[in-house]
Write an enzyme that holds these catalytic residues in place. Sequence first.
Site, PDB file in Angstrom:
ATOM      1  N   TYR A   1       0.837  -1.211   0.000  1.00 18.10           N
ATOM      2  CA  TYR A   1       0.000   0.000   0.000  1.00 18.10           C
ATOM      3  C   TYR A   1       0.871   1.260   0.000  1.00 18.10           C
ATOM      4  O   TYR A   1       0.681   2.167  -0.818  1.00 18.10           O
ATOM      5  CB  TYR A   1      -0.914  -0.027   1.228  1.00 18.10           C
TER       6      TYR A   1
HETATM    7  N1  LIG Z   1      -9.875   5.040   4.708  1.00 19.62           N
HETATM    8  C1  LIG Z   1      -8.678   5.458   5.050  1.00 19.62           C
HETATM    9  O1  LIG Z   1      -8.249   5.334   6.207  1.00 19.62           O
HETATM   10  C2  LIG Z   1      -7.796   6.117   4.027  1.00 19.62           C
HETATM   11  C3  LIG Z   1      -6.655   6.831   4.474  1.00 19.62           C
HETATM   12  C4  LIG Z   1      -5.842   7.451   3.541  1.00 19.62           C
HETATM   13  C5  LIG Z   1      -6.135   7.340   2.193  1.00 19.62           C
HETATM   14  N2  LIG Z   1      -7.238   6.644   1.804  1.00 19.62           N
HETATM   15  C6  LIG Z   1      -7.494   6.524   0.374  1.00 19.62           C
HETATM   16  O2  LIG Z   1      -8.734   7.133   0.070  1.00 19.62           O
HETATM   17  C7  LIG Z   1      -9.325   6.462  -1.048  1.00 19.62           C
HETATM   18  C8  LIG Z   1     -10.765   6.096  -0.726  1.00 19.62           C
HETATM   19  O3  LIG Z   1     -10.767   5.277   0.409  1.00 19.62           O
HETATM   20  P1  LIG Z   1     -12.077   4.917   1.224  1.00 19.62           P
HETATM   21  O4  LIG Z   1     -11.700   4.904   2.636  1.00 19.62           O
HETATM   22  O5  LIG Z   1     -13.215   5.743   0.762  1.00 19.62           O
HETATM   23  O6  LIG Z   1     -12.247   3.398   0.769  1.00 19.62           O
HETATM   24  P2  LIG Z   1     -13.528   2.565   0.314  1.00 19.62           P
HETATM   25  O7  LIG Z   1     -13.128   1.160   0.366  1.00 19.62           O
HETATM   26  O8  LIG Z   1     -14.729   3.009   1.085  1.00 19.62           O
HETATM   27  O9  LIG Z   1     -13.736   3.036  -1.190  1.00 19.62           O
HETATM   28  C9  LIG Z   1     -12.936   2.594  -2.234  1.00 19.62           C
HETATM   29  C10 LIG Z   1     -13.790   2.443  -3.473  1.00 19.62           C
HETATM   30  O10 LIG Z   1     -12.932   2.026  -4.535  1.00 19.62           O
HETATM   31  C11 LIG Z   1     -13.621   1.025  -5.266  1.00 19.62           C
HETATM   32  N3  LIG Z   1     -12.684   0.119  -5.925  1.00 19.62           N
HETATM   33  C12 LIG Z   1     -11.803  -0.718  -5.345  1.00 19.62           C
HETATM   34  N4  LIG Z   1     -11.179  -1.452  -6.278  1.00 19.62           N
HETATM   35  C13 LIG Z   1     -11.677  -1.068  -7.483  1.00 19.62           C
HETATM   36  C14 LIG Z   1     -11.441  -1.472  -8.817  1.00 19.62           C
HETATM   37  N5  LIG Z   1     -10.586  -2.446  -9.136  1.00 19.62           N
HETATM   38  N6  LIG Z   1     -12.124  -0.855  -9.801  1.00 19.62           N
HETATM   39  C15 LIG Z   1     -13.035   0.115  -9.516  1.00 19.62           C
HETATM   40  N7  LIG Z   1     -13.309   0.530  -8.268  1.00 19.62           N
HETATM   41  C16 LIG Z   1     -12.638  -0.054  -7.259  1.00 19.62           C
HETATM   42  C17 LIG Z   1     -14.427   0.254  -4.221  1.00 19.62           C
HETATM   43  O11 LIG Z   1     -15.498  -0.485  -4.795  1.00 19.62           O
HETATM   44  C18 LIG Z   1     -14.890   1.385  -3.319  1.00 19.62           C
HETATM   45  O12 LIG Z   1     -16.145   1.892  -3.716  1.00 19.62           O
HETATM   46  C19 LIG Z   1      -8.432   5.276  -1.355  1.00 19.62           C
HETATM   47  O13 LIG Z   1      -7.567   5.585  -2.407  1.00 19.62           O
HETATM   48  C20 LIG Z   1      -7.648   5.094  -0.077  1.00 19.62           C
HETATM   49  O14 LIG Z   1      -6.403   4.478  -0.314  1.00 19.62           O
HETATM   50  C21 LIG Z   1      -8.075   6.051   2.682  1.00 19.62           C
END
Ligand SMILES: NC(=O)c1ccc[n+]([C@@H]2O[C@H](COP(=O)([O-])OP(=O)(O)OC[C@H]3O[C@@H](n4cnc5c(N)ncnc54)[C@H](O)[C@@H]3O)[C@@H](O)[C@H]2O)c1
Length: 310
Positions: free
Chosen positions: A191
């Site tokens: 990651y």
């Molecule tokens: N949640 C956290 O703690 C956090 C912290 C820092 C950064 N982020 C980043 O923020 C972003 C959103 O995270 P989130 O917490 O909303 O996560 P989440 O899991 O709620 O949302 C991620 C979305 O991406 C979609 N997805 C995953 N794989 C896919 C694919 N192959 N094709 C199309 N869609 C796909 C999923 O279906 C989901 O709707 C991500 O990039 C994550 O790395 C999250």
Amino acid sequence: MADILLGLKEFSITFFFILYYWIQAIILAFIPSSWRAKDVAGETVLVTGAGSGIGRLIALRFARLGCRLVLWDVNDKGNEETAKQIKALGAYVKTYKIDLSNRDDIYSVAAKTKEEAGDIDILVNNAGIVTGKKFLECSDNMIQKTFEVNTLAHFWTCKAFLPGMMERNHGHIVTIASSAGYLGVNGLSDYCASKFAAVGFDESMRFELEMMGKEVKTTVICPFYINTGMFDGAKTRWPFILPILEPEDTVNKIVDAVLCNQHIVMLPKSLYFFMALKGVVPTKVLALICLYFGASNSMDDFKGRQKKIE
Ligand SMILES: NC(=O)c1ccc[n+]([C@@H]2O[C@H](COP(=O)([O-])OP(=O)(O)OC[C@H]3O[C@@H](n4cnc5c(N)ncnc54)[C@H](O)[C@@H]3O)[C@@H](O)[C@H]2O)c1
């Protein structure tokens, strides 16, 4: 002699602009973002991973600002739910099922999107996945998929939509990276590496666009853990310094930063201090700081998303 004068002139100009941009940054820090925000009403925003978490909330916030929305996600049900909420706001919305780990799928859905929804003004590369295991426990498949979704997909979406933005000399590319894109974390090797790459891609592209004099902006977002379910079980030792972020507040800050053309956003702000520290302290001191502030053990109880997202 002429060379020396030319060198002095170049140095003076550079020094002047260094001072100018420093002062500008300090002044801007005191001006409320609402005073500096650009008007995005009528613009078309594409959000990847719009079917849940912050992707859904980003899409809703842009819809409230009068934007047209294009939602991409592999999770059809979640994506349709986001679309339903956007329609209820009276905004234009179009959904596409897509697997962002597949380059051909990205190019073909991008072509369909352009045909049906028109040009994209703001591209939000938000979709992401996490393995959440120690390096040797990560399967080869998950490592590869992590890079495909968290990094490579950004290259392919930009290849698809950046030429149109450059032609119109107008656009914005938003990268949802992570604080893990600046600091390696125990238990997050694939990651972290994928997010470091996403941060590097954003920075390199920003310089490239600036050198070409293009009015296409970029913003990279580097948040600590957010309470969306993706990182369920991850913990913080000092919640008042490094809190687990709430999604709504995080998304408001993300969209405000885009509206102000801010380049890099770290959330919470205390991360700026840690990142600056990383550049100046010995690596053993950094390891001690990470241990003391709990970053090194933050993934010990990681469970990840237990429920299927809708
Ligand atoms: N949640 C956290 O703690 C956090 C912290 C820092 C950064 N982020 C980043 O923020 C972003 C959103 O995270 P989130 O917490 O909303 O996560 P989440 O899991 O709620 O949302 C991620 C979305 O991406 C979609 N997805 C995953 N794989 C896919 C694919 N192959 N094709 C199309 N869609 C796909 C999923 O279906 C989901 O709707 C991500 O990039 C994550 O790395 C999250």
